[in-house]
Design a protein around this motif. Structure first.
Motif, short mmCIF file in Angstrom:
data_model
loop_
_atom_site.label_atom_id
_atom_site.label_comp_id
_atom_site.label_asym_id
_atom_site.label_seq_id
_atom_site.Cartn_x
_atom_site.Cartn_y
_atom_site.Cartn_z
N GLU A 150 12.30 -2.60 0.65
CA GLU A 150 13.02 -2.78 -0.61
C GLU A 150 12.59 -4.04 -1.33
OE1 GLU A 150 17.20 -0.59 0.77
OE2 GLU A 150 16.99 -2.77 0.84
N TRP A 151 12.23 -5.06 -0.57
CA TRP A 151 11.80 -6.31 -1.17
C TRP A 151 10.49 -6.12 -1.93
CZ3 TRP A 151 14.26 -11.10 -1.00
CH2 TRP A 151 13.52 -12.19 -1.48
N ILE A 152 9.59 -5.31 -1.37
CA ILE A 152 8.29 -5.10 -2.00
C ILE A 152 8.40 -4.24 -3.25
CG2 ILE A 152 5.96 -4.17 -1.68
CD1 ILE A 152 6.52 -6.74 -0.15
N GLY A 153 9.16 -3.16 -3.14
CA GLY A 153 9.25 -2.26 -4.29
C GLY A 153 10.37 -1.26 -4.15
N ALA A 154 11.40 -1.41 -4.96
CA ALA A 154 12.54 -0.49 -4.90
C ALA A 154 13.33 -0.59 -6.19
CB ALA A 154 13.43 -0.80 -3.70
N GLN A 155 14.23 0.36 -6.38
CA GLN A 155 15.11 0.34 -7.53
C GLN A 155 16.56 0.15 -7.13
OE1 GLN A 155 13.99 4.12 -9.23
NE2 GLN A 155 12.47 3.18 -10.59
N ALA A 156 16.81 0.14 -5.82
CA ALA A 156 18.16 -0.08 -5.29
C ALA A 156 18.02 -0.48 -3.83
CB ALA A 156 19.03 1.17 -5.43
N GLY A 157 19.08 -1.06 -3.29
CA GLY A 157 19.06 -1.49 -1.90
C GLY A 157 19.37 -2.97 -1.79
N LEU A 158 19.80 -3.40 -0.61
CA LEU A 158 20.18 -4.80 -0.40
C LEU A 158 18.98 -5.73 -0.49
CD1 LEU A 158 22.72 -4.28 2.53
CD2 LEU A 158 23.24 -4.79 0.14
N GLY A 159 17.83 -5.29 0.03
CA GLY A 159 16.62 -6.11 -0.09
C GLY A 159 16.20 -6.28 -1.53
N TYR A 160 16.26 -5.20 -2.30
CA TYR A 160 15.93 -5.26 -3.72
C TYR A 160 16.90 -6.20 -4.46
CZ TYR A 160 16.57 -3.78 -8.57
OH TYR A 160 16.76 -3.76 -9.92
N PHE A 161 18.19 -6.12 -4.12
CA PHE A 161 19.18 -6.96 -4.80
C PHE A 161 18.94 -8.43 -4.48
CE2 PHE A 161 23.27 -9.01 -5.41
CZ PHE A 161 23.70 -8.46 -6.61
N ILE A 190 0.84 -1.21 0.00
CA ILE A 190 0.00 0.00 0.00
C ILE A 190 0.87 1.25 0.00
CG2 ILE A 190 -1.73 1.28 1.31
CD1 ILE A 190 -2.77 -1.38 2.36
N PHE A 191 1.95 1.21 0.77
CA PHE A 191 2.85 2.37 0.80
C PHE A 191 3.52 2.58 -0.56
CE2 PHE A 191 3.37 1.16 5.48
CZ PHE A 191 2.28 1.93 5.84
N VAL A 192 3.78 1.49 -1.26
CA VAL A 192 4.33 1.62 -2.62
C VAL A 192 3.33 2.31 -3.54
CG1 VAL A 192 5.17 0.35 -4.63
CG2 VAL A 192 5.86 -0.37 -2.33
N LEU A 193 2.05 1.97 -3.38
CA LEU A 193 1.01 2.63 -4.18
C LEU A 193 0.92 4.12 -3.85
CD1 LEU A 193 -1.89 0.00 -4.06
CD2 LEU A 193 -0.41 0.54 -5.99
N TRP A 194 1.07 4.45 -2.57
CA TRP A 194 0.96 5.85 -2.16
C TRP A 194 2.19 6.68 -2.54
CZ3 TRP A 194 -1.06 5.08 3.57
CH2 TRP A 194 -2.38 4.63 3.52
N PHE A 195 3.38 6.12 -2.28
CA PHE A 195 4.61 6.89 -2.44
C PHE A 195 5.43 6.47 -3.67
CE2 PHE A 195 3.67 6.78 2.13
CZ PHE A 195 3.63 8.14 2.42
N GLY A 196 4.96 5.43 -4.37
CA GLY A 196 5.71 4.95 -5.52
C GLY A 196 6.98 4.24 -5.09
N TYR A 197 7.96 4.18 -5.99
CA TYR A 197 9.22 3.50 -5.70
C TYR A 197 10.25 4.45 -5.10
CZ TYR A 197 7.52 -0.57 -8.22
OH TYR A 197 6.78 -1.66 -8.61
#
Length: 250
Positions: free
Chosen positions: A194-205, A109-116
């Motif tokens: 970061e796992w849910i929605g990101a363009q960088a970060g250790l969770g995203y990686f 939900i936070f990704v929907l509100w604030f984007g990536y």
């Protein structure tokens, strides 16, 4: 020698776990599911530049902003609740209720509100770290000795004196206890965001490596996240010892 006496048992247990992991992973021989520790370390070395120069700074920025907001807002709310009964009755139940909501369900939900942007991850981190800081600080402010309070009042102390000379020093150990919990939880919050929605970060990686069925690549950023959590905890513990020297004298 002091280190061995204090941490020898824990270090031995960790070493046994790593050996068992290494042997078990070699027997199973499914690297994309269960890589060996040596495979993880090798992958960590191969990916050191993107991990440490690109993704680690992104995660540390989220952790730093999230912790700063939690400390400022959490301590402020704790002080407000300690001096105002109405505020306590209003916000304390809401804080308890907020902990019953799984953060992993709110993160999309936070990704929907604030984007990536960074703020979707910061909000997740704040939600996880805000509670221990606020509750521990509030408990410390309310747990001041009645005998000391009465003594200061008989000596003509004002409410301001009671707060800064009695409540603040008395609540400091509670604050640091909450902060030690919060700094380790902040790593989890940043990784979830970061796992849910990101363009960088250790969770995203780590998530990206999972889609490529690279087991060692999934574990490599997790090792760094764990090290960050340990370093943050140790840093807060050292700050606590330096700040609260009077506890040693007691």
């Amino acid at each position: 020698m002091i280190f061995i006496k204090k941490y020898g048992a824990s270090a031995s247990l960790v070493l046994l776990f790593i050996i068992a992991w290494e042997l078990g992973a070699r027997i199973v021989n499914l690297g994309f599911i269960l890589p060996t520790p040596t495979d993880v370390l090798r992958k960590l070395w191969e990916l050191k530049e993107p991990l440490f120069l690109e993704h680690l700074p992104a995660t540390l920025l989220i952790i730093g902003i999230g912790l700063m907001l939690s400390i400022v807002c959490g301590v402020g709310l704790a002080v407000w609740m300690s001096v105002n009964r109405t505020v306590e009755k209003t916000f304390y139940p809401l804080m308890i209720s907020s902990q019953t909501i799984p953060i992993i369900a709110l993160a999309p939900i936070f990704v929907l509100w604030f984007g990536y942007s960074i703020w979707s991850k910061v909000v997740v981190t704040v939600l996880i770290t805000f509670f221990p800081i606020t509750v521990n600080t509030y408990d410390g402010l309310k747990a001041t000795s009645k005998e000391y309070r009465e003594l200061l009042l008989t000596m003509g102390a004002s409410k301001k004196d009671l707060f800064f000379k009695l409540q603040v020093p008395g609540s400091a150990p509670h604050f640091f206890s909450g902060l030690k919990v919060a700094v380790t939880m902040s790593v989890i919050g940043a990784a979830i965001g970061e796992w849910i929605g990101a363009q960088a970060g250790l969770g995203y990686f780590s998530r990206r490596m999972m889609t490529q069925f690279d087991g060692a690549g999934v574990f490599a950023p997790i090792i760094i996240l764990s090290a960050v959590g340990i370093l943050l905890f140790v840093s807060v513990s050292l700050l606590e010892k330096r700040t609260l020297k009077w506890r040693k004298s007691e």
